[in-house]
Design an enzyme around this catalytic site. Structure first.
Site, PDB file in Angstrom:
ATOM      1  N   ASP A  24     -24.264  75.669 -10.991  1.00  0.00           N
ATOM      2  CA  ASP A  24     -24.701  74.398 -11.552  1.00  0.00           C
ATOM      3  C   ASP A  24     -25.946  73.954 -10.766  1.00  0.00           C
ATOM      4  OD1 ASP A  24     -22.764  71.626 -12.885  1.00  0.00           O
ATOM      5  OD2 ASP A  24     -24.918  72.022 -12.896  1.00  0.00           O
TER       6      ASP A  24
HETATM    7  C1  GLC Z   1     -25.723  69.174 -14.640  1.00  0.00           C
HETATM    8  C2  GLC Z   1     -24.320  69.464 -15.150  1.00  0.00           C
HETATM    9  C3  GLC Z   1     -24.243  70.708 -15.961  1.00  0.00           C
HETATM   10  C4  GLC Z   1     -25.551  70.856 -16.717  1.00  0.00           C
HETATM   11  C5  GLC Z   1     -26.595  71.205 -15.689  1.00  0.00           C
HETATM   12  C6  GLC Z   1     -27.978  71.346 -16.327  1.00  0.00           C
HETATM   13  O1  GLC Z   1     -25.663  68.616 -13.374  1.00  0.00           O
HETATM   14  O2  GLC Z   1     -23.255  69.488 -14.215  1.00  0.00           O
HETATM   15  O3  GLC Z   1     -23.111  70.595 -16.837  1.00  0.00           O
HETATM   16  O4  GLC Z   1     -25.444  71.860 -17.697  1.00  0.00           O
HETATM   17  O5  GLC Z   1     -26.643  70.255 -14.644  1.00  0.00           O
HETATM   18  O6  GLC Z   1     -28.408  70.105 -16.799  1.00  0.00           O
END
Ligand code: GLC
Length: 724
Positions: A254
């Site tokens: 993430d």
């Molecule tokens: C965010 C979220 C994730 C998302 C990623 C890209 O913090 O936790 O679900 O897809 O970053 O935006």
């Protein structure tokens, strides 16, 4: 494909391999020199958050035609519940109990997103949402692993199709692996203390369903899983995801989750974080740069070996080949269709309609009788706000085609009925009573009052958690004052979570739960209020009475001292001094009844359904055999309607305690008035299986109970015995 990947890998330099591991941020609609250079050098595997078609085309052109090996880029974006055309939030889509609707919504979102050159979305979110305080319950499919798995697999099919090389196929991403929904106290990013059996029997099944549906990518969770954050947790990423589930696509961290390993206190610095994530099995790093900065030295020092890097690159190249990116035509910015295609908007309206859950309909107030109605008072900021009804996670949502409740109701009522709109409050969270009196006065003067209340979009989604999930602001008082006028009241709830509504709905005749229903939400709500469609939504989450019940879910364990009607005591009934042991002695709260205000799976229709003659094909089931369950469903009302027939299972004695009930099948059945239909389900041994003490999925011989009905409290019961 494997030969192609192996050949390409054999020709890559170490720098080019490390380049594939990096997902970097777009530069907002233009090709920054540094980014162009990096792509040309083969130092970038993926770009996130670039949505301008001309920019994406340029970046792909450089990757394909100006870099040494011509490896295309993954272009990632959060297309969570629609790209330009916003569908209901995933929690609302789950309320349709209609996998086909979820698949269609994902397909249409994929068409809009791939048209600008995006080829990877970070959805479906498969986290089990049992704590309504957590903001991200809006982004998931509710509390039940089976329903989440069915919806998640449908979303994967919709995004990817059965031929991901299609130019309009979008790589899906099962997230967040794993257990993020158990964030303690419903506080986002908080610790998740999940015991191993709970991890495998509750949080894992939706990911198994997504992997079985062919999901191409998986994202690690931010969360600390019993002391080892998911992004550095080899048990999760290798033993379970790769070995148990057989996943062979790519794992992406993430956002910044790799350097956050140091914030967690697992590693001392970025170098150690990069090492920990690479060793655990994170193939691609999202946004942060620890891999780029530290893997070269870690390789040189032999702390990471080339075989590990090759495996990471292989996972990424596999996804690019499976997506057909090496041959996919570059997007043509001039050919991007305008958003708001009528068919897409119509689909958004259909899905929103199916997502609406009728919770109460006293005196059959709904559908509104437009022949006798003379005046309607419409109240609530959410009735007149095209943006708020879209809900959370809509970076690219458009409101130019949005239809609010106010617009749809005015159009539907026409001139024959007086429609007076009063905002009733500044916004749902307000306590300034601005507009309160005017709303009450309007209701007093009307034949019916329709209040559209709940949460504005900012109160749910990532990092938007609430310690108290009752109605925000002054809305409960607004309902009470409107009820006090004596005018019949309809409350439509827009929210990103299950709200605690005990007492807030006293005196309200009809209640429709609308989640955040998307761009066509207003039209869908009015379709149902005015009887142009019959409500068919069912709750994908238990609605709590008060926040203190949360986490609240139907598939709980029996415990050694379960509450029973005989043992449940409310503190208000305790008079004077009573002996310590005279009260309760079973599992409940003294101040609130232990049941939800409305149970999982619940929802009314404008007609009534009856269930008769539940029968099973075997009372003794041998391993390898399948069991057929049949029930007769009748529409005993005077209107057509759709029932969601649900089948729940219980294994009363097993080597691990099992939930009192678990959803195992469901089917939407449309019936004309007076019609009768036999509904059948087929169960196999794998439906009876769970991950046992040795983490092996197995069905244990013995008695099984099953119930069939319209929600988790179904009473029609049968049982059978599995024999070796
Ligand atoms: C965010 C979220 C994730 C998302 C990623 C890209 O913090 O936790 O679900 O897809 O970053 O935006």
């Amino acid at each position: 494909m494997e030969a192609f990947v192996a050949d390409l890998l054999s020709r890559m330099t170490r720098e080019e391999k490390l380049g594939q591991l990096q997902q970097v941020q777009g530069t907002n609609g233009h090709v920054a020199d540094h980014l162009a250079d990096a792509v040309r050098r083969g130092a970038v595997g993926s770009i996130i958050n670039e949505v301008d078609p001309a920019t994406i085309r340029s970046l792909q052109w450089i990757a394909r035609h100006e870099s040494r090996l011509g490896i295309p880029l993954l272009i990632g974006r959060d297309v969570i519940h629609g790209f330009h055309t916003v569908f209901p939030i995933p929690l609302g889509q789950a309320a349709t109990w209609n996998p086909q609707a979820v698949e269609q919504a994902a397909r249409l979102a994929a068409e809009e997103a791939t048209a600008v050159g995006i080829n990877w979305t970070f959805a479906p979110m498969l986290d089990v949402g049992r704590d309504a305080r957590w903001g991200r319950v809006a982004e998931g499919y509710g509390e039940d692993p089976y329903l989440i798995g069915e919806m998640g697999a449908a979303a994967v099919r919709g995004f990817q199709t059965d031929d991901p090389t299609r130019p309009d196929a979008l790589a899906a991403c099962a997230k967040h692996f794993m257990g993020y929904g158990a964030s303690e106290a419903g506080k986002d990013y908080n610790s998740t203390n999940i015991p191993p059996h709970e991890l495998r029997n509750v949080h894992l099944p939706p990911f198994r369903a997504a992997v079985d549906a062919g999901v191409l990518t998986v994202m690690t969770s931010f969360s600390d899983v019993d002391g080892i954050p998911a992004t550095a947790n080899a048990t999760l990423l290798r033993d379970i995801l790769r070995d148990d589930l057989g996943f062979d696509g790519l794992v992406v961290s993430d956002w910044d989750a790799v350097p956050q390993l140091t914030t967690h206190g697992l590693t001392a610095d970025d170098r150690e974080a990069a090492l920990a994530a690479a060793q655990a099995g994170v193939d691609m790093e999202m946004a942060s740069r620890t891999y780029a900065h530290h893997l070269p030295a870690l390789l040189a020092e032999g702390l990471v070996d080339d075989a590990t890097i090759d495996a990471m690159v292989r996972h990424i190249l596999r996804v690019k080949v499976r997506l057909g990116l090496f041959d996919r035509p570059l997007v043509d910015p001039a050919a991007v269709p305008p958003s708001g295609a009528p068919a897409t908007l119509a689909a958004a309206r259909d899905v929103a309609r199916d997502s609406l859950v009728l919770l109460r309909n006293a005196h059959a107030l709904l559908p509104l009788d437009l022949t006798s109605l003379r005046s309607v008072a419409l109240v609530g900021a959410l009735a007149d706000d095209p943006w708020e009804q879209l809900g959370t996670w809509i970076f690219d949502g458009r409101t130019d085609h949005a239809v609010t409740v106010r617009e749809a109701l005015a159009a539907r009522l026409g001139d024959a009925v007086t429609l007076r709109y009063e905002r009733g409050h500044t916004h749902p969270r307000a306590r300034d009573r601005e507009g309160h009196a005017a709303a009450v006065a309007a209701a007093a003067a009307a034949d019916v009052a329709v209040l559209v209340l709940g949460e504005d979009a900012i109160l749910s989604g990532e990092a938007h958690c609430r310690a108290d999930v009752s109605l925000p602001g002054d809305q409960r008082a607004l309902i009470a004052d409107v009820v006090a006028t004596g005018t019949p009241v309809v409350v439509v709830i827009m929210a990103g979570r299950a709200l605690a509504l005990e007492g807030a709905l006293d005196g309200v005749a009809a209640v429709l739960y609308a989640w955040h229903p998307g761009v066509m939400g207003g039209a869908a709500i009015v379709d149902v209020l005015c009887g142009d469609a019959s409500p068919s939504g069912r709750l994908p989450v238990s609605l709590p009475r008060v926040t203190g019940q949360v986490p609240l879910y139907y598939a709980h364990k029996r415990t050694g001292k379960p509450a029973t009607p005989e043992t449940i005591v409310h503190e208000s009934t305790i008079t004077g001094r009573v002996p310590q042991l005279s009260v309760g002695n079973t599992s409940f709260h003294l101040d609130v009844h232990p049941t939800p205000l409305f149970p999982f799976g619940y929802g009314l229709s404008y007609t009534r359904f009856a269930y008769e003659q539940l029968r099973v094909s075997h009372h003794t089931l041998r391993r390898g055999e399948s069991l057929t369950v049949a029930v007769d469903l009748l529409n005993t009302g005077d209107r057509a309607g759709t029932e969601v027939v649900q089948l729940y299972l219980n294994d009363p004695v097993a080597s691990l305690t099992r939930p009192v009930r678990e959803l195992r099948r469901f089917a939407r059945v449309a019936l004309a008035p007076g019609a009768r239909q036999t509904v059948t389900f087929t169960l196999t041994e794998s439906d009876l299986a769970f991950s046992n003490r040795h983490h092996r999925r197995t069905a244990e011989a013995g008695v099984f109970h099953l119930w069939v009905g319209g929600d988790a409290t179904a009473e029609l019961h049968a049982s059978f015995t599995l024999v070796d």
